[in-house]
Write an enzyme that holds these catalytic residues in place. Sequence first.
Site, mmCIF file in Angstrom:
data_model
loop_
_atom_site.group_PDB
_atom_site.id
_atom_site.type_symbol
_atom_site.label_atom_id
_atom_site.label_comp_id
_atom_site.label_asym_id
_atom_site.label_seq_id
_atom_site.Cartn_x
_atom_site.Cartn_y
_atom_site.Cartn_z
ATOM 1 N N LYS A 106 110.070 40.658 30.030
ATOM 2 C CA LYS A 106 110.488 41.653 31.023
ATOM 3 C C LYS A 106 110.545 43.004 30.332
ATOM 4 O O LYS A 106 110.821 43.077 29.121
ATOM 5 C CB LYS A 106 111.878 41.309 31.571
ATOM 6 C CG LYS A 106 112.144 41.887 32.928
ATOM 7 C CD LYS A 106 111.532 41.048 34.041
ATOM 8 C CE LYS A 106 111.626 41.725 35.379
ATOM 9 N NZ LYS A 106 111.120 40.882 36.471
ATOM 10 N N ASN A 221 108.666 42.392 52.038
ATOM 11 C CA ASN A 221 107.473 41.611 51.696
ATOM 12 C C ASN A 221 107.722 40.101 51.778
ATOM 13 O O ASN A 221 106.945 39.367 52.404
ATOM 14 C CB ASN A 221 106.989 42.014 50.294
ATOM 15 C CG ASN A 221 105.852 41.142 49.815
ATOM 16 O OD1 ASN A 221 106.023 40.305 48.941
ATOM 17 N ND2 ASN A 221 104.689 41.294 50.413
ATOM 18 N N SER A 362 100.188 36.074 40.342
ATOM 19 C CA SER A 362 99.973 36.992 39.213
ATOM 20 C C SER A 362 99.197 36.277 38.107
ATOM 21 O O SER A 362 98.302 36.842 37.484
ATOM 22 C CB SER A 362 101.309 37.456 38.626
ATOM 23 O OG SER A 362 101.877 38.401 39.477
HETATM 24 P P1 NAD Z 1 111.486 44.570 49.948
HETATM 25 O O1 NAD Z 1 112.027 45.799 49.343
HETATM 26 O O2 NAD Z 1 110.060 44.515 50.413
HETATM 27 O O3 NAD Z 1 112.390 44.122 51.204
HETATM 28 C C1 NAD Z 1 113.768 44.011 51.150
HETATM 29 C C2 NAD Z 1 114.272 43.801 52.578
HETATM 30 O O4 NAD Z 1 115.680 43.564 52.529
HETATM 31 C C3 NAD Z 1 114.056 45.004 53.507
HETATM 32 O O5 NAD Z 1 113.728 44.546 54.796
HETATM 33 C C4 NAD Z 1 115.436 45.660 53.530
HETATM 34 O O6 NAD Z 1 115.661 46.412 54.726
HETATM 35 C C5 NAD Z 1 116.310 44.426 53.487
HETATM 36 N N1 NAD Z 1 117.678 44.694 53.069
HETATM 37 C C6 NAD Z 1 118.132 45.466 52.058
HETATM 38 N N2 NAD Z 1 119.470 45.454 52.017
HETATM 39 C C7 NAD Z 1 119.863 44.635 53.020
HETATM 40 C C8 NAD Z 1 121.124 44.205 53.507
HETATM 41 N N3 NAD Z 1 122.267 44.614 52.942
HETATM 42 N N4 NAD Z 1 121.157 43.358 54.568
HETATM 43 C C9 NAD Z 1 120.011 42.942 55.141
HETATM 44 N N5 NAD Z 1 118.795 43.313 54.739
HETATM 45 C C10 NAD Z 1 118.730 44.142 53.705
HETATM 46 O O7 NAD Z 1 111.753 43.410 48.860
HETATM 47 P P2 NAD Z 1 111.006 42.026 48.676
HETATM 48 O O8 NAD Z 1 109.847 42.226 47.756
HETATM 49 O O9 NAD Z 1 110.798 41.361 49.986
HETATM 50 O O10 NAD Z 1 112.094 41.231 47.808
HETATM 51 C C11 NAD Z 1 113.213 40.606 48.411
HETATM 52 C C12 NAD Z 1 113.884 39.713 47.382
HETATM 53 O O11 NAD Z 1 112.957 38.757 46.888
HETATM 54 C C13 NAD Z 1 114.437 40.413 46.137
HETATM 55 O O12 NAD Z 1 115.568 39.684 45.705
HETATM 56 C C14 NAD Z 1 113.315 40.236 45.119
HETATM 57 O O13 NAD Z 1 113.776 40.306 43.785
HETATM 58 C C15 NAD Z 1 112.873 38.831 45.468
HETATM 59 N N6 NAD Z 1 111.518 38.493 45.023
HETATM 60 C C16 NAD Z 1 110.445 39.191 45.471
HETATM 61 C C17 NAD Z 1 109.169 38.816 45.056
HETATM 62 C C18 NAD Z 1 107.958 39.524 45.575
HETATM 63 O O14 NAD Z 1 106.852 39.075 45.219
HETATM 64 N N7 NAD Z 1 108.075 40.540 46.408
HETATM 65 C C19 NAD Z 1 109.002 37.751 44.155
HETATM 66 C C20 NAD Z 1 110.125 37.037 43.722
HETATM 67 C C21 NAD Z 1 111.383 37.419 44.170
#
Ligand code: NAD
Length: 428
Positions: A106, A221, A362
């Site tokens: 990381k 996402n 990835s």
């Molecule tokens: P993102 O930024 O695309 O979306 C986050 C979503 O959460 C948004 O819709 C936002 O409005 C919502 N949100 C934020 N605060 C909130 C709250 N208090 N209540 C309700 N909704 C809320 O992020 P993402 O990429 O979808 O990632 C989401 C989670 O998944 C994170 O924990 C991230 O670490 C994890 N994750 C993502 C990936 C990836 O490939 N994108 C991979 C592994 C883990």
Amino acid sequence: MAMATNAFEMAQKQFDHVADLLGLEPQVREILRWPLREYHFRIPVRMDDGTIRVFQGYRVQHNDARGPNKGGIRFHPAETVDTVRALATWMTWKCAVVDLPLGGGKGGVIVDPATLSTSEKERLVRGYVQAIWKNIGPREDVPAPDVGTTPQMMGWMMDEYSKLAGQYTPGVITGKPVGGGGSLGRTEATGFGVIYTVREAMKHLKMDSSQCLAAIQGFGNVAQYAAIGFVEMLKGKVVCVSYWDRDDRCSYTVSKADGIDPHFLMSITDQYGSIDKAKAKAAGYAIEDGDAWIAKDVDVLIPAALEGQINAETVNHISSRVRIIAEGANGPTTPEADELIKQRGIFMIPDFLCNAGGVTVSYFESVQNDMNFYWSKEEVLQRLDEKMSVAFAAVLEMAEHEKVYMRDAAYMVAINRVVKAMQLRGWI
Ligand code: NAD
């Protein structure tokens, strides 16, 4: 994997617990409790006004017994070396549980990227690569995007590394834009991966997915593609999603009892995952408060927003109908809530298994870069499904054989694999 006061202490505690279950020898623990290598460096950057600012950067390589280190680079004002250490440790377990031939790494920079211009960001990421390029590479350590970094930044990093190395080296970094060395299917990977594991859990629990309801937290996402997967692959209904409303500075649950249409909601959602609630309301959706998602009378809960959302306070609102929790987000469940979920017998698909679809694609990206031959989206997703399903089966088998909770079982599978690789290499 919620961020406690000190995330690295928490990662070590989780490891110690499973090391006890596995009866690991003290010298093996001594290797795995700490990163094998870490780099701390200063990055001078010329700002647009001509002044120089110096940023603090890190790259931590936790364990590469199974293959090159893998993990994102986070740009965040509150970044600390302990956060980077914790995230690198979790990457080792995440890669191992899905059986990717990769270790855990990381990176981080203490910076708020929103305060930089595009050209300042470009100079900062190029400076990051200049500082660390001799210690990363397709066979050593392969970074990727994380909080605060983007596919475009990965493109600049790949370009800088290629210039320094004297040859085009796309496999040094993943999460690149499609057309610039990126893989098709990366956008869908994490959300679809969540659904592949939910499908396998339903088979195990003998649930008919077409009769099942789900509630999802978040609509970014991960949540968007989890919603599409639940509706289109499993033929179930998603009764709500939720999001953070930047104008009102609070979260809302957007629901429809007879099932949301994820494509329609995506068409009224911005790039940050915020839904246009007026348009949702006009289309017959109810707008409820942000915590409503967790209390829905559904079969599956998918937290896919933030860490610590299922906690001592909210866990008691979970309906007695819920049989599966699929952790799309990283660390959505606090340890206290986890204990209650375990006691209630709800089937848990732990985060580092459930959301491993992203790192899996990835890995496919670097494989395609190595071959200089690119797969269709269907091929990527079919290989992803296979990886996730096999990983799920291995964790379930461990849980049943050892009579342990799924989260412990996932750690046991991952740690066993890393220990085995260290033995085979003669490290222990
Ligand atoms: P993102 O930024 O695309 O979306 C986050 C979503 O959460 C948004 O819709 C936002 O409005 C919502 N949100 C934020 N605060 C909130 C709250 N208090 N209540 C309700 N909704 C809320 O992020 P993402 O990429 O979808 O990632 C989401 C989670 O998944 C994170 O924990 C991230 O670490 C994890 N994750 C993502 C990936 C990836 O490939 N994108 C991979 C592994 C883990």
